[in-house]
Design a protein around this motif. Sequence first.
Motif, PDB file in Angstrom:
ATOM      1  N   ASP A  27      -3.376   0.869  -8.062  1.00  0.00           N
ATOM      2  CA  ASP A  27      -4.374   1.622  -7.291  1.00  0.00           C
ATOM      3  C   ASP A  27      -3.983   1.714  -5.824  1.00  0.00           C
ATOM      4  OD1 ASP A  27      -7.040   2.862  -6.877  1.00  0.00           O
ATOM      5  OD2 ASP A  27      -7.463   1.008  -5.774  1.00  0.00           O
ATOM      6  N   HIS A  28      -3.262   0.706  -5.320  1.00  0.00           N
ATOM      7  CA  HIS A  28      -2.779   0.774  -3.935  1.00  0.00           C
ATOM      8  C   HIS A  28      -1.899   1.997  -3.743  1.00  0.00           C
ATOM      9  CE1 HIS A  28      -0.667  -0.183  -0.219  1.00  0.00           C
ATOM     10  NE2 HIS A  28       0.476  -0.037  -0.887  1.00  0.00           N
ATOM     11  N   PHE A  29      -0.988   2.235  -4.685  1.00  0.00           N
ATOM     12  CA  PHE A  29      -0.073   3.366  -4.554  1.00  0.00           C
ATOM     13  C   PHE A  29      -0.784   4.696  -4.792  1.00  0.00           C
ATOM     14  CE2 PHE A  29       2.748  -0.210  -5.213  1.00  0.00           C
ATOM     15  CZ  PHE A  29       3.700   0.030  -4.233  1.00  0.00           C
ATOM     16  N   ALA A  30      -1.798   4.686  -5.637  1.00  0.00           N
ATOM     17  CA  ALA A  30      -2.593   5.904  -5.811  1.00  0.00           C
ATOM     18  C   ALA A  30      -3.279   6.289  -4.502  1.00  0.00           C
ATOM     19  CB  ALA A  30      -3.626   5.703  -6.912  1.00  0.00           C
ATOM     20  N   ARG A  31      -3.867   5.323  -3.845  1.00  0.00           N
ATOM     21  CA  ARG A  31      -4.548   5.579  -2.567  1.00  0.00           C
ATOM     22  C   ARG A  31      -3.537   5.992  -1.493  1.00  0.00           C
ATOM     23  NH1 ARG A  31      -9.777   2.978  -2.009  1.00  0.00           N
ATOM     24  NH2 ARG A  31     -10.419   2.059  -3.999  1.00  0.00           N
ATOM     25  N   LEU A  32      -2.381   5.311  -1.485  1.00  0.00           N
ATOM     26  CA  LEU A  32      -1.350   5.614  -0.498  1.00  0.00           C
ATOM     27  C   LEU A  32      -0.901   7.063  -0.618  1.00  0.00           C
ATOM     28  CD1 LEU A  32       0.560   4.230   1.659  1.00  0.00           C
ATOM     29  CD2 LEU A  32       2.187   3.942  -0.222  1.00  0.00           C
ATOM     30  N   HIS A  33      -0.654   7.516  -1.835  1.00  0.00           N
ATOM     31  CA  HIS A  33      -0.176   8.879  -2.045  1.00  0.00           C
ATOM     32  C   HIS A  33      -1.272   9.916  -1.772  1.00  0.00           C
ATOM     33  CE1 HIS A  33       3.980   8.801  -3.643  1.00  0.00           C
ATOM     34  NE2 HIS A  33       3.699   7.513  -3.775  1.00  0.00           N
ATOM     35  N   CYS A  74       1.927   1.504 -12.983  1.00  0.00           N
ATOM     36  CA  CYS A  74       0.977   0.641 -13.688  1.00  0.00           C
ATOM     37  C   CYS A  74       1.659  -0.228 -14.728  1.00  0.00           C
ATOM     38  CB  CYS A  74      -0.094   1.507 -14.343  1.00  0.00           C
ATOM     39  SG  CYS A  74      -1.519   0.595 -14.947  1.00  0.00           S
ATOM     40  N   THR A  75       2.696   0.288 -15.371  1.00  0.00           N
ATOM     41  CA  THR A  75       3.349  -0.492 -16.425  1.00  0.00           C
ATOM     42  C   THR A  75       4.053  -1.724 -15.881  1.00  0.00           C
ATOM     43  OG1 THR A  75       5.306   0.927 -16.264  1.00  0.00           O
ATOM     44  CG2 THR A  75       3.679   1.498 -17.934  1.00  0.00           C
ATOM     45  N   VAL A  76       4.383  -1.723 -14.607  1.00  0.00           N
ATOM     46  CA  VAL A  76       5.054  -2.875 -13.991  1.00  0.00           C
ATOM     47  C   VAL A  76       4.073  -3.714 -13.184  1.00  0.00           C
ATOM     48  CG1 VAL A  76       6.837  -3.606 -12.361  1.00  0.00           C
ATOM     49  CG2 VAL A  76       7.267  -1.671 -13.881  1.00  0.00           C
ATOM     50  N   LEU A  77       3.255  -3.056 -12.387  1.00  0.00           N
ATOM     51  CA  LEU A  77       2.412  -3.770 -11.424  1.00  0.00           C
ATOM     52  C   LEU A  77       0.955  -3.892 -11.838  1.00  0.00           C
ATOM     53  CD1 LEU A  77       3.837  -2.225  -8.133  1.00  0.00           C
ATOM     54  CD2 LEU A  77       4.465  -4.377  -9.232  1.00  0.00           C
ATOM     55  N   GLY A  78       0.566  -3.202 -12.909  1.00  0.00           N
ATOM     56  CA  GLY A  78      -0.812  -3.275 -13.355  1.00  0.00           C
ATOM     57  C   GLY A  78      -1.723  -2.354 -12.562  1.00  0.00           C
ATOM     58  N   PRO A  79      -2.977  -2.204 -12.996  1.00  0.00           N
ATOM     59  CA  PRO A  79      -3.878  -1.225 -12.385  1.00  0.00           C
ATOM     60  C   PRO A  79      -4.344  -1.569 -10.975  1.00  0.00           C
ATOM     61  CG  PRO A  79      -5.020  -2.501 -14.070  1.00  0.00           C
ATOM     62  CD  PRO A  79      -3.575  -2.868 -14.177  1.00  0.00           C
ATOM     63  N   VAL A  80      -4.469  -2.852 -10.638  1.00  0.00           N
ATOM     64  CA  VAL A  80      -4.998  -3.217  -9.317  1.00  0.00           C
ATOM     65  C   VAL A  80      -4.021  -2.829  -8.218  1.00  0.00           C
ATOM     66  CG1 VAL A  80      -5.742  -5.113  -7.829  1.00  0.00           C
ATOM     67  CG2 VAL A  80      -6.412  -5.080 -10.240  1.00  0.00           C
ATOM     68  N   ASP A  96      -5.483 -11.410  -7.796  1.00  0.00           N
ATOM     69  CA  ASP A  96      -6.386 -11.730  -6.684  1.00  0.00           C
ATOM     70  C   ASP A  96      -5.851 -11.090  -5.417  1.00  0.00           C
ATOM     71  OD1 ASP A  96      -8.226 -13.417  -8.053  1.00  0.00           O
ATOM     72  OD2 ASP A  96      -6.719 -15.004  -8.045  1.00  0.00           O
ATOM     73  N   ILE A  97      -6.625 -10.220  -4.793  1.00  0.00           N
ATOM     74  CA  ILE A  97      -6.255  -9.677  -3.487  1.00  0.00           C
ATOM     75  C   ILE A  97      -6.712 -10.685  -2.440  1.00  0.00           C
ATOM     76  CG2 ILE A  97      -6.632  -7.822  -1.829  1.00  0.00           C
ATOM     77  CD1 ILE A  97      -6.985  -5.919  -4.170  1.00  0.00           C
ATOM     78  N   ILE A  98      -5.746 -11.264  -1.729  1.00  0.00           N
ATOM     79  CA  ILE A  98      -6.082 -12.345  -0.801  1.00  0.00           C
ATOM     80  C   ILE A  98      -5.990 -11.906   0.653  1.00  0.00           C
ATOM     81  CG2 ILE A  98      -5.429 -14.127  -2.440  1.00  0.00           C
ATOM     82  CD1 ILE A  98      -2.808 -14.426  -1.008  1.00  0.00           C
TER      83      ILE A  98
END
Length: 408
Positions: free
Chosen positions: A194-200, A185-191, A355-357
């Motif tokens: 969250d991708h990596f949280a779901r992935l794990h 989160c400190t590098v990529l932010g919460p949005v 923005d998720i595109i």
Amino acid sequence: MAPPAHVTVVGASLAGMSLTQELRRLGYDGRVTVIGAEKTRAHYDRTQLSKDLLTGLAEPESLYLMTENEVADLSLDLRTGRRATKLRVVNGGKTVTIDDGTTVEADVVVIATGSSARRPPFPADLRGVHVLRTMEDALTVRTELVNATSIVVLGAGFIGCEVAASARALGRDVTLVDLQPAPMCTVLGPVVGDHFARLHRARGTVLELGTGVAGLTGDGHVTGVRLTDGRVLGADLVVIGFGGVPETRWLLGSGVEVDNGVVCDDAGRTSVAGVLALGDAAKWHSPRHGRPVRSEHWNHVGLQATVVAENIVAGTANTGGDTVSRLDALPSFWTDQFGSRTQLVGAPHPEDDVDIIAGAPGESGLVAVYSRDGRATAAVAVDAPRALVRHQALVADGAPWPRVDVDR
């Protein structure tokens, strides 16, 4: 101006050895001394330590970036297993003191000492607790993974997430702990975090986010991790991924400015004439950020090595004036987790708009663009390299965003 007669490089891993290769490629035929702390060859692919080496898909020999013959062809005075302890600058002369008591005098000194793993104040004699920074670290963790059943990884940054993914790939029970609300989160932010949280989570990693670590339990060997909320997570192996600390303590009293890394201009030159720095230990001025930035990513090191080498060969490394080469590169990095590759270009801030595109968090094909004050600052793509290329120019130019005329 004439190039210096003697260059001393302190650090023999990727940054230091890339520099020596560039010097010789550019025709520099002066004396080059390289001082390296690791006892064996240190110029290996560190990106694989937390991935293929840890899982056994790669062996140490396959990770080396140069053969012994290629190193010999560089004609270096290579001193491995030795640490620099002091840099002394008097009347323009530079002397490096080594931990065996010897000294090396040089016309130009290049700092490429990298960083060491950040270690919390846990008991030093508690077995089963490790960092992962060197090949030796990775091989130790790999050996202990054979019999470990419950692994707790502290820190959900790049290294922590990659170690957790590797341990899960081996079928181990893994818990990932971090104070932040999402991984990385400190590098990529919460949005994007969250991708990596779901992935794990989709692959069985237990996430303990938003909570800190109070200490460890165990008598001789670790048995658990005590969280700040009072709970204890059972663990027979703990891997610490709290980031790195630049190796700059040996520069105390040298006059070289240090601020969480050696402060440099965009040519790698420090506050002391004839002393340059690159790699994890260096904090180069970034025209894109308008301030010094320390980058620990693979791609940046090669670019820095070229810039420093060009200035040394041109004889402009020892002055504070014009230089033949400067760095204005677009930051980029990648991470491989669970067989999925995430790539990023640019310099995102956790508070940027995102923005998720394409795609969705947790899925292959996710593409997102970061923006700040109506300008694109970064782009990230999961298993979508072509999409990343399409947006790279927008990020490089700081183009207006959102753009309705862009093929998303």
